[in-house]
Design a protein around this motif. Structure first.
Motif, mmCIF file in Angstrom:
data_model
loop_
_atom_site.group_PDB
_atom_site.id
_atom_site.type_symbol
_atom_site.label_atom_id
_atom_site.label_comp_id
_atom_site.label_asym_id
_atom_site.label_seq_id
_atom_site.Cartn_x
_atom_site.Cartn_y
_atom_site.Cartn_z
ATOM 1 N N GLY A 132 0.873 -1.153 0.068
ATOM 2 C CA GLY A 132 -0.073 0.006 -0.143
ATOM 3 C C GLY A 132 0.688 1.238 -0.234
ATOM 4 O O GLY A 132 0.353 2.416 0.144
ATOM 5 N N SER A 152 -3.923 10.998 1.111
ATOM 6 C CA SER A 152 -4.136 9.943 2.084
ATOM 7 C C SER A 152 -3.634 8.386 1.268
ATOM 8 O O SER A 152 -3.494 8.370 0.129
ATOM 9 C CB SER A 152 -5.750 9.335 2.200
ATOM 10 O OG SER A 152 -6.162 10.527 2.831
ATOM 11 N N ARG A 169 -3.666 4.065 2.253
ATOM 12 C CA ARG A 169 -3.871 2.961 3.193
ATOM 13 C C ARG A 169 -2.953 1.980 3.300
ATOM 14 O O ARG A 169 -2.802 1.156 2.076
ATOM 15 C CB ARG A 169 -5.468 2.432 3.035
ATOM 16 C CG ARG A 169 -5.630 1.472 4.334
ATOM 17 C CD ARG A 169 -7.060 1.118 4.186
ATOM 18 N NE ARG A 169 -7.132 -0.224 3.419
ATOM 19 C CZ ARG A 169 -8.097 -1.132 3.352
ATOM 20 N NH1 ARG A 169 -9.384 -0.867 4.081
ATOM 21 N NH2 ARG A 169 -8.181 -2.050 2.181
ATOM 22 N N SER A 187 -1.434 -2.092 4.498
ATOM 23 C CA SER A 187 -1.928 -3.332 4.793
ATOM 24 C C SER A 187 -0.793 -4.096 5.459
ATOM 25 O O SER A 187 0.451 -4.027 4.731
ATOM 26 C CB SER A 187 -2.733 -4.021 3.424
ATOM 27 O OG SER A 187 -3.793 -2.976 3.133
ATOM 28 N N PHE A 236 -3.910 9.358 11.665
ATOM 29 C CA PHE A 236 -3.633 7.885 11.256
ATOM 30 C C PHE A 236 -4.718 7.195 11.998
ATOM 31 O O PHE A 236 -4.989 7.377 13.298
ATOM 32 C CB PHE A 236 -2.498 7.505 11.411
ATOM 33 C CG PHE A 236 -1.270 8.019 10.521
ATOM 34 C CD1 PHE A 236 -1.319 9.088 9.640
ATOM 35 C CD2 PHE A 236 0.010 7.385 10.652
ATOM 36 C CE1 PHE A 236 -0.478 9.642 9.045
ATOM 37 C CE2 PHE A 236 1.002 7.942 9.782
ATOM 38 C CZ PHE A 236 0.657 8.922 9.025
ATOM 39 N N TYR A 250 -4.352 -2.865 9.102
ATOM 40 C CA TYR A 250 -4.446 -1.595 8.253
ATOM 41 C C TYR A 250 -3.997 -0.440 8.876
ATOM 42 O O TYR A 250 -4.307 -0.208 10.205
ATOM 43 C CB TYR A 250 -5.808 -1.264 7.644
ATOM 44 C CG TYR A 250 -6.547 -2.636 6.827
ATOM 45 C CD1 TYR A 250 -7.416 -3.402 7.389
ATOM 46 C CD2 TYR A 250 -6.187 -2.798 5.542
ATOM 47 C CE1 TYR A 250 -7.836 -4.241 6.877
ATOM 48 C CE2 TYR A 250 -6.671 -4.045 4.885
ATOM 49 C CZ TYR A 250 -7.572 -4.694 5.717
ATOM 50 O OH TYR A 250 -8.064 -5.754 5.085
ATOM 51 N N GLN A 271 -4.633 3.573 7.977
ATOM 52 C CA GLN A 271 -5.191 4.585 7.130
ATOM 53 C C GLN A 271 -4.426 5.927 7.366
ATOM 54 O O GLN A 271 -4.396 6.101 8.751
ATOM 55 C CB GLN A 271 -6.694 4.696 7.428
ATOM 56 C CG GLN A 271 -7.271 5.840 6.838
ATOM 57 C CD GLN A 271 -7.388 5.616 5.080
ATOM 58 O OE1 GLN A 271 -7.611 4.305 4.718
ATOM 59 N NE2 GLN A 271 -7.104 6.407 4.399
ATOM 60 N N ASN A 327 -4.113 9.884 6.760
ATOM 61 C CA ASN A 327 -4.741 11.004 6.216
ATOM 62 C C ASN A 327 -4.060 12.307 6.642
ATOM 63 O O ASN A 327 -3.242 12.337 7.504
ATOM 64 C CB ASN A 327 -6.138 11.109 6.613
ATOM 65 C CG ASN A 327 -7.028 9.941 6.344
ATOM 66 O OD1 ASN A 327 -6.964 9.382 5.411
ATOM 67 N ND2 ASN A 327 -8.127 9.722 7.318
#
Length: 120
Positions: A8, A17, A19, A21, A65, A77, A79, A81
């Motif tokens: 990712g 952004s 994400r 994994s 995050f 995950y 994420q 941002n």
């Protein structure tokens, strides 16, 4: 032995952004993310426990995050941002059979890392 595979990463503009994994070959108690920028020490980013413990975040990413897990897929995950150029680093997934930890020594297993580059 647990194997971790990250994916990712990539190049994104500031404010964007991504994400990440982390797919694990086996179940552990805790999974965390660390990052290492060129010339710097590897630092803690976030961690979560499969039993519902946590999550924990580094101050630098708190509010931007989010770490989460999918038990059915044995995948965690991250994420990310509102990315900033200072988030540029190789991001590593780590796993442990112990409780949540914010130090490298608290983790037994490591992935190979995925590069995240944030341009200004």
């Amino acid at each position: 032995q647990v194997q971790l595979v990250e994916s990712g990463g990539g190049l994104v503009q500031a404010g964007g952004s991504l994400r990440l994994s982390c797919a694990a070959s086996g179940r552990t108690f805790t999974v965390g993310w660390f990052r290492q920028a060129p010339g710097k020490e590897r630092e803690f980013v976030a961690a979560i426990g499969w039993s519902g413990v946590g999550p924990l975040y580094a101050d630098a990413v708190k509010g931007r995050f989010t770490i989460s897990g999918d038990a059915a897929r044995n995948t965690v995950y991250l994420q990310m941002n509102s990315l900033k150029p200072e988030d540029t680093a190789v991001y590593y997934c780590a796993a442990s059979n112990g409780f949540l930890a914010v130090t490298k020594g608290g983790y037994n297993y490591w992935g190979q890392g995925t590069q995240v580059t944030v341009s200004s």
